[in-house]
Scaffold this motif. Structure first.
Motif, PDB file in Angstrom:
ATOM      1  N   PRO A   1     -55.792 -24.556  57.271  1.00 26.29           N
ATOM      2  CA  PRO A   1     -57.129 -25.026  56.925  1.00 26.29           C
ATOM      3  C   PRO A   1     -57.261 -24.505  55.301  1.00 26.29           C
ATOM      4  O   PRO A   1     -57.840 -25.343  54.533  1.00 26.29           O
ATOM      5  CB  PRO A   1     -57.997 -24.088  57.694  1.00 26.29           C
ATOM      6  CG  PRO A   1     -56.972 -23.698  59.147  1.00 26.29           C
ATOM      7  CD  PRO A   1     -55.674 -23.482  58.450  1.00 26.29           C
ATOM      8  N   GLY A   2     -56.819 -23.601  54.832  1.00 25.83           N
ATOM      9  CA  GLY A   2     -57.171 -23.149  53.656  1.00 25.83           C
ATOM     10  C   GLY A   2     -56.438 -23.880  52.618  1.00 25.83           C
ATOM     11  O   GLY A   2     -56.904 -24.251  51.584  1.00 25.83           O
ATOM     12  N   ALA A   3     -54.989 -23.896  52.834  1.00 25.69           N
ATOM     13  CA  ALA A   3     -54.307 -25.024  52.048  1.00 25.69           C
ATOM     14  C   ALA A   3     -54.610 -26.338  51.977  1.00 25.69           C
ATOM     15  O   ALA A   3     -54.730 -26.914  51.168  1.00 25.69           O
ATOM     16  CB  ALA A   3     -52.697 -24.791  52.493  1.00 25.69           C
ATOM     17  N   THR A   4     -55.131 -26.814  53.156  1.00 26.36           N
ATOM     18  CA  THR A   4     -55.714 -28.217  53.051  1.00 26.36           C
ATOM     19  C   THR A   4     -56.860 -28.431  52.477  1.00 26.36           C
ATOM     20  O   THR A   4     -57.013 -29.282  51.361  1.00 26.36           O
ATOM     21  CB  THR A   4     -55.996 -28.656  54.522  1.00 26.36           C
ATOM     22  OG1 THR A   4     -54.880 -28.424  55.426  1.00 26.36           O
ATOM     23  CG2 THR A   4     -56.503 -29.826  54.499  1.00 26.36           C
ATOM     24  N   MET A   5     -57.716 -27.539  52.516  1.00 21.92           N
ATOM     25  CA  MET A   5     -59.143 -27.539  51.585  1.00 21.92           C
ATOM     26  C   MET A   5     -58.691 -27.180  50.148  1.00 21.92           C
ATOM     27  O   MET A   5     -59.248 -28.057  49.355  1.00 21.92           O
ATOM     28  CB  MET A   5     -59.973 -26.224  51.972  1.00 21.92           C
ATOM     29  CG  MET A   5     -60.740 -26.516  53.326  1.00 21.92           C
ATOM     30  SD  MET A   5     -61.644 -24.927  53.641  1.00 21.92           S
ATOM     31  CE  MET A   5     -62.729 -24.750  52.178  1.00 21.92           C
ATOM     32  N   LEU A   6     -57.972 -26.338  49.864  1.00 23.70           N
ATOM     33  CA  LEU A   6     -57.460 -26.135  48.426  1.00 23.70           C
ATOM     34  C   LEU A   6     -57.092 -27.403  47.686  1.00 23.70           C
ATOM     35  O   LEU A   6     -57.051 -27.945  46.283  1.00 23.70           O
ATOM     36  CB  LEU A   6     -56.539 -24.847  48.133  1.00 23.70           C
ATOM     37  CG  LEU A   6     -57.315 -23.522  48.421  1.00 23.70           C
ATOM     38  CD1 LEU A   6     -56.274 -22.384  48.448  1.00 23.70           C
ATOM     39  CD2 LEU A   6     -58.496 -23.223  47.681  1.00 23.70           C
TER      40      LEU A   6
END
Length: 429
Positions: free
Chosen positions: A349-354
């Motif tokens: 989730p975090g890598a996708t958002m960034l």
């Protein structure tokens, strides 16, 4: 004049522009309802592939086709899916998220009904292509919808919730397809998909709001679209952050595509015992996404990603260590997959958002490029790497460790790259 492009490294955090209010007849969706809708849309992909796999012998007999011709119905689907996934986001940036979802569902329904009615394997190929070009819209546009509406912890929480619900599909699709073909007929599988798609189309028409206002949409012309893709693909940070999720997934996909060789040959399992691999993998995805949902907002994204890497790298190292010392056996040869996928679900989730926040004005196009990178690497794994490594469980474990190590290297490089850029910007002239 075209809009001024956003720099490749925007300031953090990025606050989404509030979407237009939904029509008066459309009740606003809660976060859980939106996550459920987007997960059900994303499930079209695995349902299109896994549900009809048990029906291959029945399709071959019914259409008087060879085994290779039936297998090619999956190949043409995957090629169409991979080619079109690069365009769903750009189309949604120009014509709106809701419009693209509704049109894609209508096309998928037509293709699915055509598959059910196919009289020859060549007609089946044609309608599988139509399914392929429309099935990926839910995954790509869904990410953009979430980022349109939410930022920071709420966005990460919703992305993890979508992953958690979506993870059910790969587990139940082959089982469902097997029961349908056993009790009814292979065409009933596509009729089930057709009914599922119609229900989704009705639900989205009634409840899915448009999250990209007309004044924020991008011009749809070759020059501008080419410039957007060039802007994304020339950004080193995009390749680093998209590579994080792509290589983590490749480490899992390596085992999935090697399963038909690995499980019978090395673990002496029959076709009805593939759950030994899929149950720990899917359980890790589900519980990892649940943990990510609970952690969102309580710790930083960077720390969450760090915890995820510790788990998936630890699992990969233990897997290699075990097979260096011992012969493949149950449950030890498959147990590390639970911890690997758990960690992967914390990172994603975090890598996708960034990655999407690098270009907030064209999030749909960024989501398309992310999905294309993952699909392309998955195709390389399935077609080249898995066949090369599947003769040895130790080699498969080493391949998974290599994927995880590359992912960590890309994540570390992205952090260093951003810090260097910030120092350069802050330096006096």
């Amino acid at each position: 004049m075209f809009p001024t492009p956003t720099p490749n490294i925007p300031a953090d955090p990025v606050t989404p522009v509030p979407p237009p209010p939904p029509p008066s007849h459309m009740a606003p969706l809660s976060g859980v309802a939106l996550a459920t809708m987007l997960a059900l849309l994303a499930m079209l992909g695995p349902f299109s592939i896994d549900t009809y796999l048990p029906a291959f012998p029945a399709i071959q007999a019914s259409l008087n086709a060879s085994a290779i011709e039936v297998q090619q119905s999956l190949t043409v689907y995957m090629l169409a899916f991979a080619g079109m996934v690069l365009w769903h986001g750009a189309l949604s940036d120009s014509f709106g998220r809701r419009n693209l979802i509704l049109i894609s569902l209508a096309l998928f329904a037509i293709g699915t009904l055509g598959c059910a009615a196919a009289s020859t394997v060549h007609y089946l190929w044609a309608f599988r292509v139509l399914q392929g070009v429309s099935a990926g819209a839910g995954v790509v546009v869904g990410r953009a919808i979430i980022r349109d509406l939410y930022s920071d912890a709420p966005a990460a929480r919703l992305l993890s919730m979508v992953t958690m619900i979506f993870s059910i599909a790969p587990a139940i699709a082959p089982i469902m397809g097997g029961w349908i073909v056993k009790l009814l007929d292979w065409r009933a599988i596509f009729l089930f998909l057709f009914a599922y798609t119609l229900i989704l189309l009705w639900f989205c028409y009634k409840r899915l709001p448009e999250t990209l206002p007309p004044h924020l949409r991008q011009p749809f012309n070759p020059h501008y679209i080419a410039r957007n893709y060039r802007q994304i693909l020339s950004a080193p940070l995009f390749h680093m952050k998209a590579g994080v999720t792509a290589f983590n997934f490749a480490g899992l996909f390596l085992y999935i595509t090697a399963a038909p060789v690995m499980l019978p040959r090395h673990l002496h399992l029959g076709p009805d015992q593939f759950g030994w691999l899929f149950i720990p993998a899917v359980s890790g995805i589900f519980l990892g996404a649940l943990a990510a949902n609970r952690l969102a907002g309580s710790i930083t994204l960077v720390r969450q990603i760090g915890i995820g890497f510790a788990l998936l790298l630890g699992a990969a190292v233990c897997n290699v260590g075990y097979h260096l010392l011992f012969a493949p056996s149950l449950p030890w040869s498959v147990a590390p997959l639970f911890f690997y996928t758990f960690g992967m679900s914390l990172v994603t989730p975090g890598a996708t958002m960034l990655a999407m926040d690098l270009f907030p004005h064209i999030r749909g196009t960024v989501a398309s490029c992310q999905s294309f990178a993952q699909t392309l690497l998955g195709a390389l794994v399935a077609g080249v790497i898995a066949p090369f490594l599947s003769h040895s469980v130790l080699w498969l474990a080493a391949g998974q460790l290599a994927c995880a190590a590359i992912s960590l290297a890309l994540w570390t490089a992205s952090r260093l790259f951003r810090e260097r850029w910030r120092k350069d910007v802050a330096a006096p002239f």
